[in-house]
Structure formats: C-alpha cells, structure tokens
Design an enzyme around this catalytic site. Structure first.
Site, PDB file in Angstrom:
ATOM      1  N   ASP A   7      14.246  -8.005  -9.572  1.00 19.03           N
ATOM      2  CA  ASP A   7      13.390  -6.834  -9.866  1.00 19.03           C
ATOM      3  C   ASP A   7      11.975  -7.312  -9.828  1.00 19.03           C
ATOM      4  O   ASP A   7      11.068  -6.481  -9.576  1.00 19.03           O
ATOM      5  CB  ASP A   7      13.823  -6.079 -11.268  1.00 19.03           C
ATOM      6  CG  ASP A   7      13.009  -4.727 -11.358  1.00 19.03           C
ATOM      7  OD1 ASP A   7      12.977  -3.913 -10.598  1.00 19.03           O
ATOM      8  OD2 ASP A   7      12.287  -4.774 -12.465  1.00 19.03           O
ATOM      9  N   LEU A  58      10.450   1.609 -14.325  1.00 17.77           N
ATOM     10  CA  LEU A  58       9.383   2.324 -13.500  1.00 17.77           C
ATOM     11  C   LEU A  58       8.583   1.221 -12.486  1.00 17.77           C
ATOM     12  O   LEU A  58       7.790   1.574 -11.771  1.00 17.77           O
ATOM     13  CB  LEU A  58       8.194   2.803 -14.397  1.00 17.77           C
ATOM     14  CG  LEU A  58       8.904   3.817 -15.383  1.00 17.77           C
ATOM     15  CD1 LEU A  58       7.551   4.242 -16.321  1.00 17.77           C
ATOM     16  CD2 LEU A  58       9.201   5.266 -14.395  1.00 17.77           C
ATOM     17  N   ARG A  59       9.085  -0.447 -12.708  1.00 19.76           N
ATOM     18  CA  ARG A  59       8.450  -1.172 -11.768  1.00 19.76           C
ATOM     19  C   ARG A  59       8.594  -1.027 -10.404  1.00 19.76           C
ATOM     20  O   ARG A  59       7.699  -1.042  -9.490  1.00 19.76           O
ATOM     21  CB  ARG A  59       9.124  -2.663 -11.881  1.00 19.76           C
ATOM     22  CG  ARG A  59       8.220  -3.665 -11.092  1.00 19.76           C
ATOM     23  CD  ARG A  59       8.856  -4.923 -11.529  1.00 19.76           C
ATOM     24  NE  ARG A  59       8.377  -5.626 -12.683  1.00 19.76           N
ATOM     25  CZ  ARG A  59       8.927  -5.980 -13.771  1.00 19.76           C
ATOM     26  NH1 ARG A  59      10.248  -5.587 -13.804  1.00 19.76           N
ATOM     27  NH2 ARG A  59       8.456  -6.201 -14.895  1.00 19.76           N
ATOM     28  N   ALA A  60       9.891  -0.420  -9.909  1.00 21.81           N
ATOM     29  CA  ALA A  60      10.088  -0.030  -8.599  1.00 21.81           C
ATOM     30  C   ALA A  60       9.267   1.237  -8.075  1.00 21.81           C
ATOM     31  O   ALA A  60       8.522   1.262  -6.867  1.00 21.81           O
ATOM     32  CB  ALA A  60      11.471   0.493  -8.197  1.00 21.81           C
ATOM     33  N   VAL A  95       5.535  -0.373  -7.388  1.00 21.69           N
ATOM     34  CA  VAL A  95       5.595  -1.258  -6.273  1.00 21.69           C
ATOM     35  C   VAL A  95       5.682  -0.389  -5.275  1.00 21.69           C
ATOM     36  O   VAL A  95       5.005  -0.566  -4.111  1.00 21.69           O
ATOM     37  CB  VAL A  95       6.841  -2.172  -6.215  1.00 21.69           C
ATOM     38  CG1 VAL A  95       7.186  -2.918  -4.918  1.00 21.69           C
ATOM     39  CG2 VAL A  95       6.788  -3.235  -7.445  1.00 21.69           C
TER      40      VAL A  95
END
Length: 683
Positions: A194, A275-277, A280
């Site tokens: 991730d 919420l990283r996706a 990104v």
C-alpha cells in the site's frame, strides 16, 4: 526510456514506462513497484529513467545535495549561506543491494569519536545519496521488512532521522522510489504494498518475432554501446524536454470536483482500505494531465490512474493475486460522473504515449488460474481404500485415470484460520523474522553486552563506561572527557525473532481421502502456510502417496506457490511414510548447505499409517530417528479421526523428538492466546 529496446515485446512495458514518467513529473505520486517474471527488462527500464531527469543545482561540498535556492536549514553540512558556490550535476540513481544493513541506508555515527572527542562524526548513508534523485531497490520483496518500512517512511516524510545514544541527526531525503520484484520469490506484505504509489505487472511476449528483435538489439548494443546509444540520443532528448515541460505545467493543473468525485467513488467501490489510494489516484491523475499538456483532469486520467494505483491495494490475504475488475471500474466512473462530462470520453489532444495506462492495446495474459474442474467431484468422492496404486505416468507420477485408479480428485481446501505459534526451540542467528528466538542486529531487546568482533554497531553505553572507569587515573585523565581505548567499547547483544524454513510433509494417500478428510487437512496446511507468510518464513512442500515421495515445492519465500500446489494435490494409493521422511531428510540436508543459519521446522501432516512395503512401519520409525539425530525440530499434525484411534501419529512424533497435535487443536485460542511450542527448551 527511449526505443532502445522493443518494449512491445514486454506485455505491460508501456504501463511501466508511463508510471515511471509520471513519478518523474510528480514525485509526490509515491513511487512505482514493478512486478514481473525474471528477464523482462525491469532493471533496464528503471536505470534508463535517471538519464531523462533534469540536472540538479547543488551546493558545492554538501554531501546531502542541498538546493542553493532552498537549502535544508537542518542540513548536517550546513548552514548554507545564500552566496555559497554551487554547480550542476546529473541526477543520481542510487541502487540498494539486497544485503544492505540499516547503518548503510541511514548512515552511521562514529561513536568512538563522539565519546572520546565529543564531536558528532556522521557518515551519510544511501538515503542522503538518493536525495533529489532516484532510489532503486531490486528484489524489494527479499529485503528485510524493517528496512522496507524504514525506506517507505523516509519516502513518505521526505526526511531521514538517525537516533543513536543521545545523538540526533536529521537530513532531507526526497527521492523517487522504484522497486522491482519477481512474485515467484515471495510477496510483500499488504501494508508495504500500500505504501508504493503505483504498481505495474509485466511479462515477456510469446511472439517469436518480437523476441527475436529484442535479442537483435541487445547484440547490437553489446557490439557497439556508444554507437547504439547515439542512434537514440535525439529521442531521449525530446523525452527529457517533455518531462521538464510537464513538471513546469503541473502546478497549473486543476482537479475538478467531478474528477475528485470519480476518484473517491472508485476507491469506495473497490473497498480499498484507508485513504492513501484516493490521494495517490488524485496525484496520478493530475500528473497524467500535465504529461498530456492539459491543465484539467479528465475522466480518462482517472481511469488510467485507477489501473495503476488500485490493483495492488485489492489484496485481502497473501493468496490473493493483484487485479482490477475493469467492467466494475467503467460502471463506477459512469455512475459518479456529472452531466457535464462523459466518463468514456478520452482527451482531445494526443494524450499520453501510446499504450500509457491501458497496456498499449495489448491484453495482458491472464494468470491462468485453476482449471474449472480442479475441485470438481471432490464432494462426490467416496472413501478411498488404503491400497491400490493409481496409474503411473512415464515419470512415475500418480495420475487419476477414472474409476478404479485408486486416486481421488483434488479436494478444495477448507477456510484458513489463525493457528497457534509453533517455534524452533533454542536461540538462533538466522534472518530477521517473526517466529523463533534469535540473536539479531536489528529490533528486539538487549540481553547483554559484549566486545565487538568488527565495526561497532550498537554501543552499550553503561558497559563501556564501566569498562573504562577503573583505568582513568592510570591514563592520566585531567578533564571532563573520558580517556577511552578500543578495548573499552562494548556492543549490545540483542534478542529478537528469526524466520525459519517450514517444511511440510503431507500424506496424500488413500487413507487421507477417507471420510473426506482431505478438505480439512488442506485447510489446516493452508492456515499454517498463511502463518508462515506472516512470520516471513521460507516454505517447502513434500507429498507422499503410492510408492514414492515428491518434492512438490522446493524451499521458497513464495507461499502463494505453495498454496497453489496444495490446492491441486490429489489423493490415493498406499502410504509410503518412510519415503516422505527420507525425502525431507535429504531436502533439509541440502538446505543446510545453502543457508546454514536458517533453522528448519518440520511439519508432518499424517494419520501415522505406513502401508507401502512389508517393513513400512519400522522403516518409517528409522527415518524419523534419522531426522531427530539431525536435530530437526518437528511437529506431527495428527489427522486420525473416528471413535477408535491407533495413536500412530503420536508415536511418530516421539520418534521424531517432536510434538503431536490433533488437527482440531491447530487453531489459536483467541481468548488466552496460548503459545504452543514444539518441544521443551534445552537447559
């Protein structure tokens, strides 16, 4: 990154090219993880990237590549004044070797000078060298987890911290992170996957003409490297100019509310954790627009960003393959698009390079998967007798040949579950992991002090001062500084956890198919495989049935391959238990030569019966005693069921010098979290 190699011969290479260029345009995207089989030019593409990046303006003499226009206020070589001399140099590509140490990555302090002279003598590491450049990690999945964590933390924060015995050093560490890996050698943990912004899957084409062109160009390069490079110099110059133009356009790109809604709706639809996706994807879509020369993000940018940013975040367990349902992606984009934009509409200009994000019109080959009939008929299989060898192929391998073959169809594995912790007794010195006790240079806790055998790594301050104190008067101490000598220094000896080789020896004979036990047995082995994955172990798989034992999976870090081999395992025939144990003995002997520091854990899954040959049971006992004499730690998973039990598995465990555990006792107790060891610790 130019056409030096015919990248169309590599399925997914256009995606890789685009992902690398997007990170060059916007390093905030978060790096690239390249997954692919060996020999697919992964490293070639990454190394070509550095030549496309603009030259850097750096302060002369600064080991941390400070920008004279905005120097790091806390640079260890600073402070830098506005008028300090500066010069231009090429962007660096720093390669991280697999066997690298933590000190080599973050840098090291000269603790002897710090104590004896009272100065901070800091030697920068690879993170400092990679600042404002590219950090390339080949075989990132083989790197120790704590080192991967350290690298990803530095990449996320843009800073590196060194804390050693009260001395603190901080410096900027902003770099483009690229990792490559061969999934056959083991996967990264989902938490680490991730942290990479984008991922790309690549594989070699099976087209002979395209493969021939790759070979032709490689031979041309070997014959005349300079001439070969010169033929593509103009293409590389144009590509470098386009990267620079996209970097300058990036701040002007607008992420519309419609595009943002599509991004968040897509991440929610695919149930991506955290919420990283979303972040990104947003950064990637903006970089795509800049790369295409636009100042507005379109739905096509969101679609391409999803294909690069989401597949590796879809894994829910170690045995899931990365992937993305494109039909579901299209439906989500359509449902979340506003009336002012058609999600299927592509950019009006020439857009990204051919094949960018969409595979260049080439359909990536499917994973193949399991055959539709791999587990068909498992429920309908009746009890198999413990005798009657199935038909053999020319290689001597048992194959099903219809009714009367003595072989049951491959049963599907039951649902995996969390197992108890099984350890190798004693204290080892193997590769860092999470299973058995070990002396280690990383992590863990200090258990004692000792004189360093080489360079001082972790100073034991109290022990060092204690050793030096009695000699201060004799050495003429006349001030506050201690008078230290090399013999005074003591190093911490730390204890942590190591990874082991877990070798499974699975009984696949007809007796295991009786009462349809094989599904439960496979579920148990799958659970132990998942436990091995989480504890960073290597695994191997030996099966025995009919008249022989087979090394179905040589020791490897890829538990996914082990799970696939287990799923396809059929049953039937006699029970050559001795052959299985002897094959385990030989496999472990060879592994000790290859990796002498990795301690093995033998897991024998059987009901204890031995029916192949007149002396089957005595032979099995002698084979077990041979393993015990080798010092092999072992557990026997007793698969015997029914009201009448012969206790043969427990007897086998006794001969192995190990412990027997019933199949229904493998699951961990979620309340007391009991830790179950395989045998008593040595005194």
């Amino acid at each position: 990154m130019s056409a030096r190699y015919p990248f169309t011969a590599i399925v997914g290479m256009d995606d890789l090219r685009l992902a690398l260029l997007l990170n060059a345009v916007s390093p905030a995207v978060g790096g690239v993880l390249v997954r692919g089989e060996k020999g697919t030019a992964k490293s070639t593409a990454v190394r070509a990237l550095a030549g496309l990046l603009p030259a850097l303006r750096v302060v002369d003499g600064c080991r941390f590549a400070c920008d004279p226009a905005a120097p790091d206020a806390q640079c260890p070589d600073g402070p830098h004044a506005a008028g300090d001399p500066a010069s231009d140099r090429a962007t660096r590509l720093v390669e991280l070797p697999v066997g690298v140490s933590e000190d080599r990555i973050v840098g090291s302090l000269d603790l002897e000078r710090a104590l004896a002279e009272g100065v901070k003598a800091y030697e920068p590491g690879l993170l400092a060298a990679a600042h404002r450049g590219v950090l390339y990690i080949d075989e990132v999945n083989l790197l120790n987890d704590h080192l991967v964590d350290l690298l990803l933390d530095a990449a996320a924060m843009g800073q590196s911290y060194v804390e050693r015995e009260g001395v603190s050093v901080r410096h900027a560490a902003r770099f483009l992170l690229v990792g490559t890996m061969n999934p056959e050698e083991g996967e990264l943990r989902p938490q680490l996957l991730d942290r990479f912004g984008l991922t790309v899957e690549i594989a070699a084409t099976r087209d002979p003409e395209q493969r021939a062109e790759v070979v032709r160009r490689r031979l041309g390069y070997d014959a005349d490297p300079e001439g070969f490079a010169g033929r593509w110099a103009e293409d590389e110059r144009k590509l470098a100019e386009r990267v620079l133009a996209a970097q300058q356009l990036l701040p002007q790109v607008v992420l519309t509310d419609t595009a943002l809604r599509q991004i968040t709706a897509t991440c929610a639809a695919f149930e991506v954790d955290g919420l990283r996706a979303d972040i990104v994807m947003a950064r990637t879509a903006v970089a795509l627009a800049a790369w295409a020369g636009r100042t507005t993000v379109l739905a096509e940018d969101v679609r391409t960003a999803a294909k690069l940013a989401l597949p590796h975040r879809r894994r829910r367990n170690p045995f899931d393959a990365p992937g993305l349902d494109e039909e579901k992606l299209e439906q989500t984009l359509q449902q979340s698009a506003g009336p002012e934009e058609d999600p299927g509409e592509g950019p009006e200009d020439d857009g990204p390079p051919s094949g960018g994000g969409g595979g260049g019109g080439q359909d990536a080959p499917s994973d193949g998967g399991a055959d539709g009939g791999a587990d068909g008929g498992a429920d309908g299989a009746g009890e198999q007798p413990d005798s009657g060898a199935g038909a053999e192929t020319s290689g001597g391998e048992q194959r099903g040949s219809g009714p009367g073959s003595g072989e049951a169809p491959a049963a599907s594995a039951g649902e995996p579950y969390r197992t108890r912790l099984y350890q190798v007794p004693g204290t080892g010195e193997g590769t860092a992991g999470r299973r058995s006790r070990a002396r280690t240079d990383t992590g863990g806790h200090t258990i004692r002090a000792a004189r360093p055998s080489g360079a001082l790594q972790r100073l034991h301050l109290t022990a060092t001062l204690t050793a030096a104190a009695p000699h201060q008067l004799a050495r003429g101490r006349d001030g506050l500084a201690l008078r230290l000598r090399r013999d005074d220094f003591r190093q911490q000896v730390r204890e942590g956890r190591e990874s082991n080789l877990v070798l499974f020896v699975v009984d696949a004979s007809g007796s295991m198919a009786a009462r349809q036990r094989m599904s439960a047995v496979k579920g148990a082995v799958l659970s132990l495989l998942m436990d091995a994955y989480q504890r960073r172990d290597k695994v191997g798989l030996i099966t025995f049935r009919g008249a022989e034992a087979t090394l179905a999976l040589p020791p490897t870090s890829s538990v996914e391959v082990g799970a696939a081999r287990l799923e396809q395992l059929p049953t039937g025939g006699r029970t050559p238990l001795a052959a299985g144990l002897l094959r385990a003995h030989e496999t472990l002997r060879l592994e000790r030569l290859r990796d002498p520091r990795r301690r093995p854990l033998l897991v024998v899954v059987t009901d204890g019966r031995a029916t192949s040959g007149a002396t089957a049971l005595p032979d099995a006992r002698r084979a077990a005693q041979l393993l015990a004499a080798q010092g092999t730690a072992a557990i026997v998973v007793d698969c015997e069921s029914g009201p009448v039990r012969l206790g043969l598995a427990a007897e086998l465990a006794t001969h192995l010098g190990g412990t027997a555990v019933r199949l229904d006792e493998l699951a961990a107790d979620s309340v007391t979290r009991l830790v179950h060891t395989i045998q008593k610790e040595a005194a």
